[in-house]
Design a protein around this motif. Structure first.
Motif, PDB file in Angstrom:
ATOM      1  N   PRO A   1       0.954  26.856 -25.120  1.00 31.35           N
ATOM      2  CA  PRO A   1       0.606  25.887 -24.077  1.00 31.35           C
ATOM      3  C   PRO A   1       1.785  25.081 -23.547  1.00 31.35           C
ATOM      4  N   THR A   2       2.902  25.072 -24.255  1.00 31.28           N
ATOM      5  CA  THR A   2       4.030  24.226 -23.833  1.00 31.28           C
ATOM      6  C   THR A   2       5.219  25.006 -23.287  1.00 31.28           C
TER       7      THR A   2
ATOM      8  N   VAL B   1      11.532  30.628 -29.980  1.00 29.26           N
ATOM      9  CA  VAL B   1      10.740  29.394 -29.958  1.00 29.26           C
ATOM     10  C   VAL B   1      11.716  28.221 -29.841  1.00 29.26           C
TER      11      VAL B   1
ATOM     12  N   ILE C   1       4.630  22.105 -30.371  1.00 34.53           N
ATOM     13  CA  ILE C   1       3.775  21.040 -30.904  1.00 34.53           C
ATOM     14  C   ILE C   1       3.064  21.493 -32.181  1.00 34.53           C
ATOM     15  N   GLY C   2       3.396  22.692 -32.643  1.00 33.51           N
ATOM     16  CA  GLY C   2       2.852  23.178 -33.910  1.00 33.51           C
ATOM     17  C   GLY C   2       1.375  23.508 -33.870  1.00 33.51           C
TER      18      GLY C   2
ATOM     19  N   ARG D   1       5.035  35.087 -37.619  1.00 39.14           N
ATOM     20  CA  ARG D   1       5.446  33.677 -37.468  1.00 39.14           C
ATOM     21  C   ARG D   1       4.916  32.838 -38.625  1.00 39.14           C
TER      22      ARG D   1
ATOM     23  N   VAL E   1       6.852  26.025 -35.187  1.00 40.04           N
ATOM     24  CA  VAL E   1       6.662  27.413 -35.623  1.00 40.04           C
ATOM     25  C   VAL E   1       7.989  28.147 -35.536  1.00 40.04           C
TER      26      VAL E   1
HETATM   27 FE1  SF4 Z   1       3.700  27.230 -28.575  1.00 37.92          FE
HETATM   28 FE2  SF4 Z   1       4.438  25.901 -30.804  1.00 37.92          FE
HETATM   29 FE3  SF4 Z   1       1.840  26.134 -30.154  1.00 37.92          FE
HETATM   30 FE4  SF4 Z   1       3.257  28.258 -30.995  1.00 37.92          FE
HETATM   31  S1  SF4 Z   1       2.764  26.439 -32.194  1.00 37.92           S
HETATM   32  S2  SF4 Z   1       1.810  28.197 -29.255  1.00 37.92           S
HETATM   33  S3  SF4 Z   1       5.261  27.863 -30.087  1.00 37.92           S
HETATM   34  S4  SF4 Z   1       3.406  25.028 -28.989  1.00 37.92           S
END
Ligand code: SF4
Ligand code: SF4
Ligand code: SF4
Length: 177
Positions: A70-71, A84, A90-91, A104, A112
């Motif tokens: 999402p980011t 990443v 945002i984990g 991952r 992550v």
């Molecule tokens: Fe994206 Fe981090 Fe969420 Fe994985 S954990 S989808 S890298 S924001």
């Protein structure tokens, strides 16, 4: 440019030197890993075939982990490498759920993490740490668009497969069989 890796399953002895080298090179916390060894056994005794594979993120061409993020923290850079950006993550773990290869992990620091193809080394002209350390030289890395790269040479004369092709992710780790 298209970075990829080939893993010779006939030469891998499962020593885990690649795993230890990766943990050291990339400060992977104890209890986690960016690469790992898988052993599969086919057939029934006495006709048993054992395959050992050094596995890691497949840096997929069609990567669900990037699509679902999402980011935008999970993204693709030049050469097709999936990375990443830690401080944009945002984990949430959506990418972990979407990856068919379980490539991952959630870093204790809240983001992550996974294999980067050791881009920090490759950019300096070095091989990835796991490739460099392998005692049987069963890992081949390079640019698929360069016919003289180690990975292109490895794939030229051998049969190979990718893992879970049915997932449609177009993985870029090739296993020589
Ligand atoms: Fe994206 Fe981090 Fe969420 Fe994985 S954990 S989808 S890298 S924001
Ligand atoms: Fe994403 Fe998993 Fe493919 Fe790596 S192996 S690019 S984490 S889907
Ligand atoms: Fe680890 Fe680098 Fe090998 Fe990826 S390429 S498994 S980050 S040592």
């Amino acid at each position: 440019m298209r970075y990829a890796m080939a893993v010779d399953t006939r030469k891998c002895v499962g020593c885990s030197d690649c795993v230890v080298a990766c943990q050291t090179e990339n400060n992977v916390p104890i209890g986690f890993c960016r690469d790992w060894i898988t052993e599969t056994v086919d057939g029934t005794y006495p006709n048993v075939e054992i395959e050992l594979r050094s596995e890691r993120c497949n840096h997929c061409d069609n990567s669900p982990c990037v699509r679902c993020c999402p980011t935008g923290a999970s993204h693709i850079v030049e050469g097709g490498v999936v990375l990443v950006t830690h401080d944009e993550c945002i984990g949430c773990g959506a990418c972990i759920q979407s990856c068919p290869y379980d490539a991952r992990y959630s870093h204790p620091d809240g983001y992550v993490d996974k294999c980067t193809f050791c881009m920090h080394r490759v950019e300096k002209g070095q091989k990835p740490a796991c490739v460099d350390v392998c005692p049987t030289k069963c890992l081949y890395f390079g640019d698929l668009d360069d016919p003289n790269s180690d990975v292109s040479n490895a794939l030229r004369n051998r049969k190979y497969k990718v893992l879970a092709p049915e997932a449609g992710t177009k993985p870029q780790i090739y296993f020589l069989t």
